[in-house]
Design an enzyme around this catalytic site. Structure first.
Site, mmCIF file in Angstrom:
data_model
loop_
_atom_site.group_PDB
_atom_site.id
_atom_site.type_symbol
_atom_site.label_atom_id
_atom_site.label_comp_id
_atom_site.label_asym_id
_atom_site.label_seq_id
_atom_site.Cartn_x
_atom_site.Cartn_y
_atom_site.Cartn_z
ATOM 1 N N TYR A 33 0.760 -1.299 0.347
ATOM 2 C CA TYR A 33 -0.094 -0.297 -0.159
ATOM 3 C C TYR A 33 0.634 1.526 0.413
ATOM 4 C CZ TYR A 33 0.842 0.655 4.705
ATOM 5 O OH TYR A 33 2.010 1.551 6.718
ATOM 6 N N LYS A 147 6.497 -2.069 2.115
ATOM 7 C CA LYS A 147 4.979 -1.487 2.719
ATOM 8 C C LYS A 147 4.138 -2.085 2.551
ATOM 9 C CE LYS A 147 2.959 3.506 2.829
ATOM 10 N NZ LYS A 147 3.581 2.964 4.817
ATOM 11 N N GLU A 179 12.362 2.535 13.703
ATOM 12 C CA GLU A 179 11.459 3.503 12.907
ATOM 13 C C GLU A 179 10.601 3.678 14.046
ATOM 14 O OE1 GLU A 179 9.970 2.542 9.701
ATOM 15 O OE2 GLU A 179 10.010 1.200 9.870
ATOM 16 N N LEU A 203 11.290 1.968 6.318
ATOM 17 C CA LEU A 203 10.877 1.689 5.883
ATOM 18 C C LEU A 203 11.261 3.594 4.796
ATOM 19 C CD1 LEU A 203 7.776 1.328 4.212
ATOM 20 C CD2 LEU A 203 7.101 3.523 5.174
HETATM 21 N N1 PDD Z 1 3.279 5.199 7.521
HETATM 22 N N2 PDD Z 1 7.725 4.095 8.620
HETATM 23 C C1 PDD Z 1 6.536 3.225 8.755
HETATM 24 C C2 PDD Z 1 6.659 1.588 9.376
HETATM 25 C C3 PDD Z 1 5.578 4.108 8.081
HETATM 26 O O1 PDD Z 1 4.154 2.796 8.436
HETATM 27 C C4 PDD Z 1 5.656 5.206 7.970
HETATM 28 C C5 PDD Z 1 4.123 6.164 7.102
HETATM 29 C C6 PDD Z 1 6.907 5.710 7.849
HETATM 30 C C7 PDD Z 1 6.997 7.185 7.222
HETATM 31 O O2 PDD Z 1 6.629 7.413 5.598
HETATM 32 P P1 PDD Z 1 5.622 8.527 5.002
HETATM 33 O O3 PDD Z 1 7.265 9.878 5.066
HETATM 34 O O4 PDD Z 1 6.347 7.867 3.298
HETATM 35 O O5 PDD Z 1 4.315 8.585 5.150
HETATM 36 C C8 PDD Z 1 7.988 5.235 7.879
HETATM 37 C C9 PDD Z 1 1.742 5.461 6.831
HETATM 38 C C10 PDD Z 1 1.575 7.283 6.954
HETATM 39 C C11 PDD Z 1 0.807 4.472 7.282
HETATM 40 O O6 PDD Z 1 0.723 4.035 7.579
HETATM 41 O O7 PDD Z 1 -0.846 5.434 7.610
#
Ligand code: PDD
Length: 286
Positions: A33, A147, A179, A203
């Site tokens: 996703y 992801k 993270e 991620l």
């Molecule tokens: N989550 N690390 C993890 C485990 C994440 O699920 C996310 C983002 C990030 C940050 O990635 P980005 O800057 O591309 O949003 C880091 C999204 C927002 C979610 O699952 O809702």
């Protein structure tokens, strides 16, 4: 107005969208996703999100059902069909519907689902005060760079934070920072921004990249390297970044103040830069 979603070629109200129970996304969490923030009806860093989607699909061997141009048109359409200037677009691709068997089906068509809701970024109070975080062991798998919709561990970890009255977990694996459950984590020490390397343990965040670009533009010294637990616990500042959180300061870690216990100077500068940058990019796209 009810939310309009896209499912396998059709636009329909969310409550009318149905998937078969044998969808491998439902049975195995076999899918990937993206979450794309939309400001003033314009997707932010869409190309980068489509690139990361391709990377996730390649990693799990699902063929991309659409080209970036097709994805882009679909996202524009879902944004147009939903209300709100700022939206959060969620898209998901699963391996499709097949008789339950762990091995990949010979013939299955990907399930493509897209929805959009209001983009709720942290309010002024959260930005001003910062948020609480708690440390945990990172017990997820070793492909955190994908992801994947298999998010059971992330859900358990986020609930751990909620139960502790905190916003997010700050995870440690083998004594090093990884993270958050749904965000990347940065550390500031002695005026230097420390970032975790992009590898299989985190991620590769789109917001992470924006933060590093802004740090470079503002001549903030950056070190991208593994960050040991001791440096996290004695940090001057800790930040969370994600598409929905943008950049947010962590002001207590395990109940102890981070630095002064208030969002730090480096955070304030970077947060302001982020807001300016966002507006600039959106104006340029108009
Ligand atoms: N989550 N690390 C993890 C485990 C994440 O699920 C996310 C983002 C990030 C940050 O990635 P980005 O800057 O591309 O949003 C880091 C999204 C927002 C979610 O699952 O809702």
């Amino acid at each position: 107005m009810s939310e309009i979603v896209y499912l396998n070629g059709e636009f329909l109200p969310a409550e009318e969208a149905r998937i078969p129970v044998l969808d491998r996304g439902f049975i195995f969490g076999d899918g990937v996703y993206e979450v794309i923030p939309v400001y003033s009806r314009r997707p932010f860093r869409a190309a980068e999100h489509f690139q990361r989607l391709q990377r996730s699909l390649d990693a799990v061997r699902i063929a991309n059902p659409m080209t970036p141009a097709e994805w882009s048109r679909l996202i524009d359409e879902i944004v147009a069909r939903n209300s709100g200037e700022d939206q959060s677009v969620y898209l998901q691709v699963t391996r499709g519907v097949a008789k339950r068997d762990h091995a990949f089906p010979k013939e299955a068509k990907q399930t493509v689902f897209v929805m959009s809701g209001p983009l709720v970024t942290p309010g002024a109070d959260k930005v001003e005060r910062g948020v609480a975080a708690v440390t945990t062991v990172d017990y997820r798998w070793l492909r955190c760079d994908v992801k994947s919709v298999s998010l059971l561990a992330n859900c358990l970890l986020r609930q751990h934070a909620v139960d502790a009255g905190a916003e997010e977990v700050v995870m440690l694996r083998d004594g090093y920072l990884s993270e958050g459950s749904s965000s990347n984590v940065f550390v500031v020490r002695n005026g230097v921004l420390l970032a975790t390397p992009k590898n299989h343990l985190v991620l590769p965040g789109i917001t992470y990249d924006v933060v590093l670009e802004l740090a470079d533009a503002t001549r903030l010294p950056v070190e991208v390297r593994p960050i040991p637990e001791s440096e996290v616990r004695t940090a001057d500042e800790i930040w969370l970044t994600s598409s929905t959180k943008e950049v947010l300061a962590v002001t207590t870690l395990d109940g102890k103040p981070v630095g002064s216990g208030k969002p730090g100077e480096v955070f304030r500068t970077l947060h302001a830069e982020f807001q300016t940058f966002k507006r600039k990019v959106m104006r340029a796209a108009a």
